[in-house]
Design an enzyme around this catalytic site. Structure first.
Site, PDB file in Angstrom:
ATOM      1  N   GLU A 193       0.839  -1.210   0.000  1.00  0.00           N
ATOM      2  CA  GLU A 193       0.000   0.000   0.000  1.00  0.00           C
ATOM      3  C   GLU A 193       0.869   1.253   0.000  1.00  0.00           C
ATOM      4  OE1 GLU A 193      -3.982  -0.776   2.406  1.00  0.00           O
ATOM      5  OE2 GLU A 193      -2.203  -1.294   3.589  1.00  0.00           O
TER       6      GLU A 193
ATOM      7  N   LYS B  93     -11.485   3.276   2.060  1.00  0.00           N
ATOM      8  CA  LYS B  93     -10.492   2.572   1.256  1.00  0.00           C
ATOM      9  C   LYS B  93     -11.255   1.524   0.454  1.00  0.00           C
ATOM     10  CE  LYS B  93      -6.613   1.577   3.314  1.00  0.00           C
ATOM     11  NZ  LYS B  93      -5.541   0.896   4.086  1.00  0.00           N
TER      12      LYS B  93
END
Length: 119
Positions: free
Chosen positions: A21, A98
């Site tokens: 990420e 997210k």
């Protein structure tokens, strides 16, 4: 209290607890609500009596794209504190989502919602 809402901001940032990420980055989504009294700009019809949405967007964009956080919670808190520090608002709500969660399972997104006020 009155509210100015910026809804479904879609920004790309490098945030997350997983190495991928941070390295690759990902799309994040935000809703931000600014709580303040809007009677004055409602009567005057002058930009200087309210909050400039474009400036707010740029502050959020800058925080999301230039800084890095492990937790969505920390990013939402940083956005809320920045907006409280720079604008004459009484409260702020930040919803951070997210949409591409890096684990197996079916869901549209994970997210946090925080409310911060001057009181």
């Amino acid at each position: 209290m009155d509210w100015i809402r910026l809804t479904n901001l879609s920004l790309f940032g490098h945030h997350g607890a997983h190495e991928e990420e941070m390295r690759l980055g990902q799309k994040l989504e935000f809703d931000v609500e600014l709580g303040l009294d809007l009677r004055r700009p409602g009567k005057s019809d002058l930009l200087e009596d309210t909050i400039n949405y474009r400036e707010v967007y740029r502050r959020i964009e800058d925080r999301v794209t230039r800084e890095r956080y492990l937790l969505l919670e920390a990013l939402a808190e940083a956005i809320a504190q920045d907006l409280l520090a720079h604008y004459r608002i009484d409260a702020v709500i930040v919803r951070a989502r997210k949409p591409n969660v890096p684990f197996a399972g079916a869901m549209s997104h994970v997210g946090v919602e925080i409310l911060r006020s001057r009181a």
